[in-house]
Design a protein around this motif. Structure first.
Motif, PDB file in Angstrom:
ATOM      1  N   LEU A  57      22.624  52.634  30.672  1.00  0.00           N
ATOM      2  CA  LEU A  57      22.685  52.062  32.032  1.00  0.00           C
ATOM      3  C   LEU A  57      21.346  51.962  32.621  1.00  0.00           C
ATOM      4  CD1 LEU A  57      25.957  53.768  33.421  1.00  0.00           C
ATOM      5  CD2 LEU A  57      25.680  51.412  32.174  1.00  0.00           C
ATOM      6  N   ARG A  58      21.010  51.335  33.552  1.00  0.00           N
ATOM      7  CA  ARG A  58      19.630  51.312  34.253  1.00  0.00           C
ATOM      8  C   ARG A  58      19.471  52.572  34.889  1.00  0.00           C
ATOM      9  NH1 ARG A  58      19.389  50.156  39.642  1.00  0.00           N
ATOM     10  NH2 ARG A  58      21.396  49.655  40.622  1.00  0.00           N
ATOM     11  N   SER A  59      18.237  52.921  34.727  1.00  0.00           N
ATOM     12  CA  SER A  59      18.062  54.455  35.554  1.00  0.00           C
ATOM     13  C   SER A  59      16.646  54.582  36.120  1.00  0.00           C
ATOM     14  CB  SER A  59      18.177  55.589  34.247  1.00  0.00           C
ATOM     15  OG  SER A  59      17.008  55.212  33.482  1.00  0.00           O
ATOM     16  N   VAL A  60      16.441  55.558  36.965  1.00  0.00           N
ATOM     17  CA  VAL A  60      14.903  55.672  37.379  1.00  0.00           C
ATOM     18  C   VAL A  60      14.577  57.186  37.335  1.00  0.00           C
ATOM     19  CG1 VAL A  60      15.108  54.040  39.022  1.00  0.00           C
ATOM     20  CG2 VAL A  60      16.040  56.223  39.595  1.00  0.00           C
ATOM     21  N   PRO A  61      13.155  57.502  36.934  1.00  0.00           N
ATOM     22  CA  PRO A  61      12.910  58.828  36.837  1.00  0.00           C
ATOM     23  C   PRO A  61      12.953  59.668  38.096  1.00  0.00           C
ATOM     24  CG  PRO A  61      10.933  57.355  37.176  1.00  0.00           C
ATOM     25  CD  PRO A  61      12.189  56.478  37.071  1.00  0.00           C
ATOM     26  N   LEU A  62      13.389  60.795  37.809  1.00  0.00           N
ATOM     27  CA  LEU A  62      13.340  61.883  38.792  1.00  0.00           C
ATOM     28  C   LEU A  62      12.121  62.046  39.489  1.00  0.00           C
ATOM     29  CD1 LEU A  62      15.766  63.440  40.309  1.00  0.00           C
ATOM     30  CD2 LEU A  62      14.993  65.509  38.803  1.00  0.00           C
ATOM     31  N   PRO A  63      11.833  62.004  40.796  1.00  0.00           N
ATOM     32  CA  PRO A  63      10.524  61.757  41.156  1.00  0.00           C
ATOM     33  C   PRO A  63       9.713  63.220  40.805  1.00  0.00           C
ATOM     34  CG  PRO A  63      11.894  61.154  42.955  1.00  0.00           C
ATOM     35  CD  PRO A  63      12.704  61.591  41.838  1.00  0.00           C
ATOM     36  N   SER A  64      10.396  64.507  41.147  1.00  0.00           N
ATOM     37  CA  SER A  64       9.518  65.620  40.483  1.00  0.00           C
ATOM     38  C   SER A  64       9.844  65.908  39.196  1.00  0.00           C
ATOM     39  CB  SER A  64      10.114  66.702  41.576  1.00  0.00           C
ATOM     40  OG  SER A  64      11.595  66.890  41.202  1.00  0.00           O
ATOM     41  N   PHE A  72      22.542  54.902  37.458  1.00  0.00           N
ATOM     42  CA  PHE A  72      22.910  54.270  38.607  1.00  0.00           C
ATOM     43  C   PHE A  72      23.805  53.203  37.980  1.00  0.00           C
ATOM     44  CE2 PHE A  72      19.241  55.789  40.371  1.00  0.00           C
ATOM     45  CZ  PHE A  72      19.757  56.335  41.525  1.00  0.00           C
ATOM     46  N   ALA A  73      25.186  52.948  38.399  1.00  0.00           N
ATOM     47  CA  ALA A  73      25.994  52.103  38.058  1.00  0.00           C
ATOM     48  C   ALA A  73      27.260  52.094  39.067  1.00  0.00           C
ATOM     49  CB  ALA A  73      26.767  52.019  36.653  1.00  0.00           C
ATOM     50  N   ARG A  74      27.739  50.779  39.553  1.00  0.00           N
ATOM     51  CA  ARG A  74      28.928  50.949  40.431  1.00  0.00           C
ATOM     52  C   ARG A  74      30.265  51.189  39.575  1.00  0.00           C
ATOM     53  NH1 ARG A  74      28.992  45.090  42.957  1.00  0.00           N
ATOM     54  NH2 ARG A  74      30.690  45.987  44.154  1.00  0.00           N
ATOM     55  N   ALA A  75      31.002  51.666  40.385  1.00  0.00           N
ATOM     56  CA  ALA A  75      32.445  52.408  39.859  1.00  0.00           C
ATOM     57  C   ALA A  75      33.049  51.263  39.004  1.00  0.00           C
ATOM     58  CB  ALA A  75      33.084  52.750  40.946  1.00  0.00           C
ATOM     59  N   ALA A  76      32.950  49.800  39.593  1.00  0.00           N
ATOM     60  CA  ALA A  76      33.631  48.543  39.055  1.00  0.00           C
ATOM     61  C   ALA A  76      32.768  48.201  37.534  1.00  0.00           C
ATOM     62  CB  ALA A  76      33.531  47.324  40.097  1.00  0.00           C
ATOM     63  N   ARG A  77      31.673  48.512  37.563  1.00  0.00           N
ATOM     64  CA  ARG A  77      30.991  48.365  36.186  1.00  0.00           C
ATOM     65  C   ARG A  77      31.380  49.379  35.050  1.00  0.00           C
ATOM     66  NH1 ARG A  77      29.011  46.463  31.819  1.00  0.00           N
ATOM     67  NH2 ARG A  77      26.976  47.286  31.068  1.00  0.00           N
ATOM     68  N   LEU A  78      31.358  50.576  35.587  1.00  0.00           N
ATOM     69  CA  LEU A  78      32.071  51.435  34.651  1.00  0.00           C
ATOM     70  C   LEU A  78      33.324  51.297  34.369  1.00  0.00           C
ATOM     71  CD1 LEU A  78      29.975  54.759  36.318  1.00  0.00           C
ATOM     72  CD2 LEU A  78      29.532  53.492  34.322  1.00  0.00           C
ATOM     73  N   ALA A  79      34.400  51.188  35.309  1.00  0.00           N
ATOM     74  CA  ALA A  79      35.784  50.607  35.161  1.00  0.00           C
ATOM     75  C   ALA A  79      35.785  49.778  34.085  1.00  0.00           C
ATOM     76  CB  ALA A  79      36.560  50.234  36.382  1.00  0.00           C
ATOM     77  N   ALA A  80      34.928  48.724  34.160  1.00  0.00           N
ATOM     78  CA  ALA A  80      35.152  47.592  33.042  1.00  0.00           C
ATOM     79  C   ALA A  80      34.781  47.851  31.716  1.00  0.00           C
ATOM     80  CB  ALA A  80      33.926  46.375  33.584  1.00  0.00           C
ATOM     81  N   ILE A  81      33.650  48.967  31.533  1.00  0.00           N
ATOM     82  CA  ILE A  81      33.496  49.500  30.073  1.00  0.00           C
ATOM     83  C   ILE A  81      34.312  50.444  29.615  1.00  0.00           C
ATOM     84  CG2 ILE A  81      31.739  51.070  29.171  1.00  0.00           C
ATOM     85  CD1 ILE A  81      29.484  50.148  31.267  1.00  0.00           C
ATOM     86  N   LEU A  82      35.068  51.146  30.593  1.00  0.00           N
ATOM     87  CA  LEU A  82      36.343  51.852  30.292  1.00  0.00           C
ATOM     88  C   LEU A  82      37.424  51.189  29.655  1.00  0.00           C
ATOM     89  CD1 LEU A  82      35.785  54.973  32.956  1.00  0.00           C
ATOM     90  CD2 LEU A  82      35.267  54.863  30.460  1.00  0.00           C
ATOM     91  N   ARG A  83      37.558  49.967  30.540  1.00  0.00           N
ATOM     92  CA  ARG A  83      38.899  49.391  30.432  1.00  0.00           C
ATOM     93  C   ARG A  83      38.895  48.617  28.825  1.00  0.00           C
ATOM     94  NH1 ARG A  83      38.416  46.312  34.183  1.00  0.00           N
ATOM     95  NH2 ARG A  83      39.775  47.335  35.664  1.00  0.00           N
TER      96      ARG A  83
END
Length: 666
Positions: A57-64, A72-83
């Motif tokens: 999934l898309r991600s960003v670096p931890l600043p420190s 980051f991913a919405r629950a709906a996106r993850l639910a689709a992957i799991l389904r």
């Protein structure tokens, strides 16, 4: 089994979370399970994933700490992957940001989740100078793990931490160690001569970040003939190199190179106070290297102080220096500690640890339908039936059993093979089972003090004092339903009264069987479901705190995954009491909880022998049951007014379960 692993961090960044996931993938593949990894995208992956599918999934670096990516991913996106994958269980590896969406997605699909607690985010926030964020992190972790079906924690300290946050359903699950890779045979004199010729080596392996407290190793400066070696990388490396100018910094090492380096240490040090486990400590022990670690958190479970290493007082750097000096100054002690270190991890293989993990997956699959049958927001959920502690060797040789409660325990509507107007009930049936299990000496005594319409106040004021006077060795308590259907009630306050009664009985040395009340599966009872769930939650706490045996009626499910006791086939025509079949069901579940041998088989046989139906009730429910009840309520009366218990003194029950005679207790 199909397992979806949702990891908060993943390759190519290697840390404890990533390493654990890779070992789990290898084991699951070897056992024929299918796997899917959902994780933040952080770069190219060249490592063998043992046949696992991936969704990055898309991600960003931890600043420190830019090496760590936050997905980051919405629950709906993850639910689709799991389904699409259709998993049997979702494994949440160190869940926090992505993990929160993952548990929400799994809930939407009613898939069980196993959350593995690996990172003390609260302590990390404090180390990074964000005390307000640490409080928020603690509340977030508590909500997340209370929502997961099951939470696995690696150490006694982390279990206590999660318990303090109010997390339930906790199980202990440590980490394995690769004993094929890490071992004393990896020790290299050539490496030692190249890195620290003629010196003893005190080494650290781990992330170079504030939460690891590597700067504490400055306390070792000036130890004669000692070279400090730091293995690892991270945002604190530059500052540490300035602070520890005499140390050797190797950078990040993996595989056989790491194993050789670790085995070539003379002493391993680990100063971090926020470790939930301490995997590198375990790898040092496997390499037969004595360990000096802080005496708090995960290291306490790994290091046997004065056997294979030392645990120093947290924050006491003088003690840290003294413990290291003790080992570097005594070759004989180092050898003895080293031998003990290798033995201590011999059984902690990843194969054994992952077998235990699969068993936890199975437990979560059992728990999930129980959770789905509970009202939302139940404070303390029941454990799985197989997780309930059973008496180790069958039932105790109880000889005096007293039943307390209301109409259910009195036995209303269980008229099976009883004279007209008399009732049997689950407690009478249980007494016969206990007498049968005890043997044929005919000395089993039974009293039933339950009276219809009684409330918890009646239990406390009347029944418990009477029971104590009878001096039983076993008491059953099923009470509270009449309180919970009142117009206004505080289930927690009512449960507190029950707790006081149970403690009085337990303080007298009496074993207690505590039963959670229940409702029939009717639309009209839905308004009380939340109260009953909260009351049952408190009874679970009471059982945990007093050592009472808990008969948790919520954990026995029917074929549709709903509480079996709620099945209308078990309830009488009056719609508020159990019929004979229901009393039989409850009696045999109680017998199981008390360790009666073959209780389930006996229950099946009993059901087959009583295939005949209950007597058909005469008249309509409205005239026969509802209107008399309403009339009593209007007059401030109850059905139990003026009634006494059917067995207010002991009756003798023979070894075959026959009632012989009534006796009086002294």
């Amino acid at each position: 089994m199909r397992v979806a692993l949702l990891a908060e961090s993943f390759l190519p960044h290697m840390n404890g979370v990533t390493g654990s996931v890779l070992h789990v993938l290898r084991h699951l593949a070897a056992e024929g399970h299918e796997t899917l990894v959902i994780a933040p995208r952080a770069g190219e992956i060249t490592t063998d994933l043992h046949g696992a599918r991936t969704e990055l999934l898309r991600s960003v670096p931890l600043p420190s700490y830019p090496d760590v990516r936050v997905g980051f991913a919405r629950a709906a996106r993850l639910a689709a992957i799991l389904r699409e994958f259709d998993p049997d269980v979702v494994h949440l590896a160190s869940p926090f940001v992505l993990g929160w969406q993952g548990v929400a997605a799994a809930d939407a699909l009613r898939v069980p989740t196993v959350a593995v607690y690996q990172t003390d985010v609260v302590a990390y926030a404090e180390k990074y100078g964000m005390p307000q964020a640490s409080a928020l992190a603690g509340r977030h972790l508590a909500r997340l793990h209370r929502r997961a079906t099951l939470t696995l924690a690696p150490s006694a300290a982390s279990l206590r931490q999660l318990e303090d946050l109010g997390v339930d359903r906790l199980r202990r699950w440590g980490r394995g160690v690769d004993t094929e890779r890490f071992g004393p045979e990896r020790r290299s004199d050539a490496w030692r001569a190249r890195v620290a010729p003629g010196e003893l080596i005190v080494g650290y392996v781990g992330r170079l970040a504030p939460e690891k407290q590597v700067e504490d190793l400055a306390a070792l400066a000036g130890l004669d003939g000692v070279r400090l070696v730091i293995v690892g990388d991270g945002p604190a490396r530059a500052a540490l190199e300035r602070l520890l100018p005499g140390a050797v910094f190797t950078g990040h090492l993996t595989g056989d190179v790491l194993a050789e380096t670790l085995a070539s240490f003379d002493v391993f040090v680990h100063p971090g106070e926020s470790e939930t486990f301490g995997q590198t400590i375990q790898e040092a022990l496997a390499s037969a290297v004595p360990v000096v670690a802080t005496g708090v958190g995960g290291p306490v479970d790994l290091v046997r102080s004065s056997v294979d290493g030392w645990l120093y007082r947290p924050g006491d750097l003088a003690d840290l220096r003294a413990r290291v000096a003790d080992l570097v100054g005594d070759e004989g002690k180092r050898r003895a500690f080293a031998a003990a270190a290798g033995e201590s991890v011999r059984e902690r293989t990843w194969e054994a640890v992952c077998r235990r993990l699969v068993a936890y997956y199975d437990e979560a699959r059992t728990l999930r339908p129980i959770d789905d049958a509970l009202p939302r927001g139940s404070a303390r959920r029941p454990s799985a039936p197989l997780a309930r502690p059973a008496p180790p060797a069958g039932p105790r040789a109880w000889s005096r059993f007293v039943a307390l409660g209301d109409s259910i325990t009195e036995g209303l509507c269980d008229a099976s093979r009883m004279p007209s107007g008399e009732y049997r009930g689950w407690a009478d049936r249980l007494a016969q089972l206990l007498a049968h299990a005890r043997g044929s000496d005919g000395s089993f005594r039974y009293a039933n003090l339950a009276v219809r319409s009684r409330t918890v106040r009646g239990l406390v004021d009347e029944q418990v004092p009477h029971a104590l006077a009878l001096r039983p060795d076993l008491v059953s308590v099923l009470i509270g339903a009449n309180d919970l259907v009142a117009r206004r009630v505080d289930p927690v306050a009512v449960a507190a009264e029950v707790a006081g009664a149970v403690r009085r009985l337990r303080d007298a040395g009496i074993d207690v069987l505590l039963v959670t009340p229940f409702l029939p599966r009717r639309r009209a009872t839905a308004i009380f479901a939340r109260r009953f769930a909260l009351f049952a939650s408190e009874l679970r706490r009471i059982a945990d705190g007093t050592g009472a045996v808990l008969l948790d009626t919520a954990v026995f499910l029917d074929a549709d995954g709903r509480p079996a006791i709620a099945d209308l086939d078990l309830w009488a025509d009056d719609k508020v009491h159990l019929r004979s079949r229901g009393h039989r069901f409850l009696a045999y579940r109680a017998a199981e909880a008390l360790g009666v041998p073959d209780a389930e088989a006996l229950g099946d046989l009993d059901a087959a022998l009583h295939a005949e139906g209950d007597p058909v009730a005469q008249g309509t429910w409205l005239r026969r049951d509802a209107l008399p009840w309403l009339w009593r309520r209007l007059r401030g009366r109850t059905a139990g007014d003026g009634r006494v218990a059917k067995h207010d003194g002991y009756v003798l029950i023979g070894g075959r379960g026959d009632v012989r005679e009534q006796v009086r207790s002294r």
